[in-house]
Design a protein around this motif. Sequence first.
Motif, PDB file in Angstrom:
ATOM      1  N   VAL A 129       0.795  -1.201  -0.038  1.00  0.00           N
ATOM      2  CA  VAL A 129       0.119   0.181   0.134  1.00  0.00           C
ATOM      3  C   VAL A 129       1.116   1.185   0.118  1.00  0.00           C
ATOM      4  N   SER A 130       1.796   1.238   0.885  1.00  0.00           N
ATOM      5  CA  SER A 130       2.772   2.318   0.963  1.00  0.00           C
ATOM      6  C   SER A 130       3.553   2.701  -0.451  1.00  0.00           C
ATOM      7  N   ALA A 131       3.867   1.338  -1.142  1.00  0.00           N
ATOM      8  CA  ALA A 131       4.545   1.574  -2.234  1.00  0.00           C
ATOM      9  C   ALA A 131       3.722   2.338  -3.437  1.00  0.00           C
ATOM     10  N   VAL A 132       2.445   1.841  -3.483  1.00  0.00           N
ATOM     11  CA  VAL A 132       1.495   2.331  -4.404  1.00  0.00           C
ATOM     12  C   VAL A 132       1.334   3.690  -4.202  1.00  0.00           C
ATOM     13  N   LEU A 133       1.058   4.150  -2.810  1.00  0.00           N
ATOM     14  CA  LEU A 133       0.926   5.605  -2.555  1.00  0.00           C
ATOM     15  C   LEU A 133       2.193   6.624  -2.953  1.00  0.00           C
ATOM     16  N   LEU A 134       3.421   5.978  -2.428  1.00  0.00           N
ATOM     17  CA  LEU A 134       4.377   6.735  -2.755  1.00  0.00           C
ATOM     18  C   LEU A 134       4.850   6.887  -4.033  1.00  0.00           C
ATOM     19  N   ALA A 147      -2.536  19.637  -8.189  1.00  0.00           N
ATOM     20  CA  ALA A 147      -1.760  18.313  -8.506  1.00  0.00           C
ATOM     21  C   ALA A 147      -0.798  18.573  -7.337  1.00  0.00           C
ATOM     22  N   GLU A 148      -0.112  19.721  -6.792  1.00  0.00           N
ATOM     23  CA  GLU A 148       0.949  19.727  -5.864  1.00  0.00           C
ATOM     24  C   GLU A 148       0.403  19.145  -4.743  1.00  0.00           C
ATOM     25  N   VAL A 149      -1.079  19.717  -4.224  1.00  0.00           N
ATOM     26  CA  VAL A 149      -1.561  19.240  -2.883  1.00  0.00           C
ATOM     27  C   VAL A 149      -1.734  17.869  -2.962  1.00  0.00           C
ATOM     28  N   ALA A 150      -2.479  17.192  -3.903  1.00  0.00           N
ATOM     29  CA  ALA A 150      -2.587  15.986  -4.188  1.00  0.00           C
ATOM     30  C   ALA A 150      -1.630  15.126  -3.870  1.00  0.00           C
ATOM     31  N   THR A 205       1.669  11.442  -0.723  1.00  0.00           N
ATOM     32  CA  THR A 205       3.345  11.013  -0.335  1.00  0.00           C
ATOM     33  C   THR A 205       3.158  10.707   1.293  1.00  0.00           C
ATOM     34  N   ALA A 206       2.344  11.725   1.872  1.00  0.00           N
ATOM     35  CA  ALA A 206       2.421  11.830   3.353  1.00  0.00           C
ATOM     36  C   ALA A 206       1.764  10.527   3.841  1.00  0.00           C
ATOM     37  N   VAL A 207       0.793  10.219   3.269  1.00  0.00           N
ATOM     38  CA  VAL A 207       0.032   9.042   3.690  1.00  0.00           C
ATOM     39  C   VAL A 207       0.993   7.888   3.537  1.00  0.00           C
ATOM     40  N   GLY A 208       1.458   8.014   2.460  1.00  0.00           N
ATOM     41  CA  GLY A 208       2.405   6.642   2.253  1.00  0.00           C
ATOM     42  C   GLY A 208       3.524   6.480   3.054  1.00  0.00           C
ATOM     43  N   LEU A 209       4.079   7.858   3.676  1.00  0.00           N
ATOM     44  CA  LEU A 209       5.139   7.631   4.533  1.00  0.00           C
ATOM     45  C   LEU A 209       4.620   7.168   5.971  1.00  0.00           C
ATOM     46  N   LEU A 210       3.424   7.461   6.142  1.00  0.00           N
ATOM     47  CA  LEU A 210       2.593   7.372   7.352  1.00  0.00           C
ATOM     48  C   LEU A 210       2.429   5.472   7.467  1.00  0.00           C
ATOM     49  N   VAL A 211       2.076   5.131   6.449  1.00  0.00           N
ATOM     50  CA  VAL A 211       1.845   3.857   6.274  1.00  0.00           C
ATOM     51  C   VAL A 211       3.129   2.666   6.232  1.00  0.00           C
ATOM     52  N   THR A 214      14.943  12.048   3.813  1.00  0.00           N
ATOM     53  CA  THR A 214      14.769  12.676   2.774  1.00  0.00           C
ATOM     54  C   THR A 214      13.385  12.839   2.119  1.00  0.00           C
ATOM     55  N   ALA A 215      12.797  11.596   2.065  1.00  0.00           N
ATOM     56  CA  ALA A 215      11.361  11.411   1.785  1.00  0.00           C
ATOM     57  C   ALA A 215      10.385  12.401   2.428  1.00  0.00           C
ATOM     58  N   ILE A 216      10.746  12.485   3.625  1.00  0.00           N
ATOM     59  CA  ILE A 216       9.973  13.397   4.740  1.00  0.00           C
ATOM     60  C   ILE A 216      10.097  14.768   4.279  1.00  0.00           C
ATOM     61  N   LEU A 217      11.270  15.350   4.441  1.00  0.00           N
ATOM     62  CA  LEU A 217      11.553  16.549   4.040  1.00  0.00           C
ATOM     63  C   LEU A 217      10.987  16.881   2.692  1.00  0.00           C
ATOM     64  N   ASN A 218      10.873  16.077   1.830  1.00  0.00           N
ATOM     65  CA  ASN A 218      10.634  16.271   0.220  1.00  0.00           C
ATOM     66  C   ASN A 218       8.969  16.502   0.439  1.00  0.00           C
ATOM     67  N   ALA A 219       8.410  15.464   0.983  1.00  0.00           N
ATOM     68  CA  ALA A 219       7.061  15.717   1.397  1.00  0.00           C
ATOM     69  C   ALA A 219       6.630  17.118   1.991  1.00  0.00           C
TER      70      ALA A 219
END
Length: 201
Positions: free
Chosen positions: A69-74, A110-113, A118-124, A157-162
């Motif tokens: 699920v996380s991979a799909v979201l990210l 698109a930026e908000v989405a 990405t944030a949901v993927g990072l949390l999962v 890095t992914a968190i900072l990017n999000a």
Amino acid sequence: MMVGSTWAALGLSLTCISAFSLISPAWFQTPSFSFGVLTYCPWPQGDSWNQSCGTFRSLDDIPDFAWKVSAVLLLGGWLLLAFNAILLLAWALAPTALCPRKGSGQTVGAEVAAAATTAVGLLVFPVCLASPFAREVCGASSVYRSGQCQLGWGYVTAILNAVLAGLLPMIRWPRMTKVQGKTVFFSSDTDKIILMPEMSK
């Protein structure tokens, strides 16, 4: 033109950083093993230069449902970032006569989405620490508890990017105010001010 090019450059930078962190194997790591969303790397104890990395080539190869699920979201968040960056670049390069409203905030959605996905993927993703794969690597790991694993630079890095992807829409969001009975639209990414007469009620 300059402002549009700046937003396009920022969008492309965020897309590249997001891709780099996504393919990084250093999301959680031990002295002899590290893994990320799509890749993993084992190496002999004390010899980190001799890594033999592998890749999860499909969702079926990923060892846990939450991980999938996380991979799909990210991946979805990255695709939205890439689409947004390409759109901004097209508007920056297109002639003003052909596209007079280019860069005026149409890509904010698109930026908000992308940031939200990405944030949901990072949390999962840390839910996968309870999987047999993660427990074999990290020892006594569980949901949101990494056991013997440490947080790697890829995840940070992914968190900072999000966070950056979430802040950009707030900066670019067109603002509106009223001056002497007229509606004035301000946009941080254009050099035009559009005056519209106030409609009578």
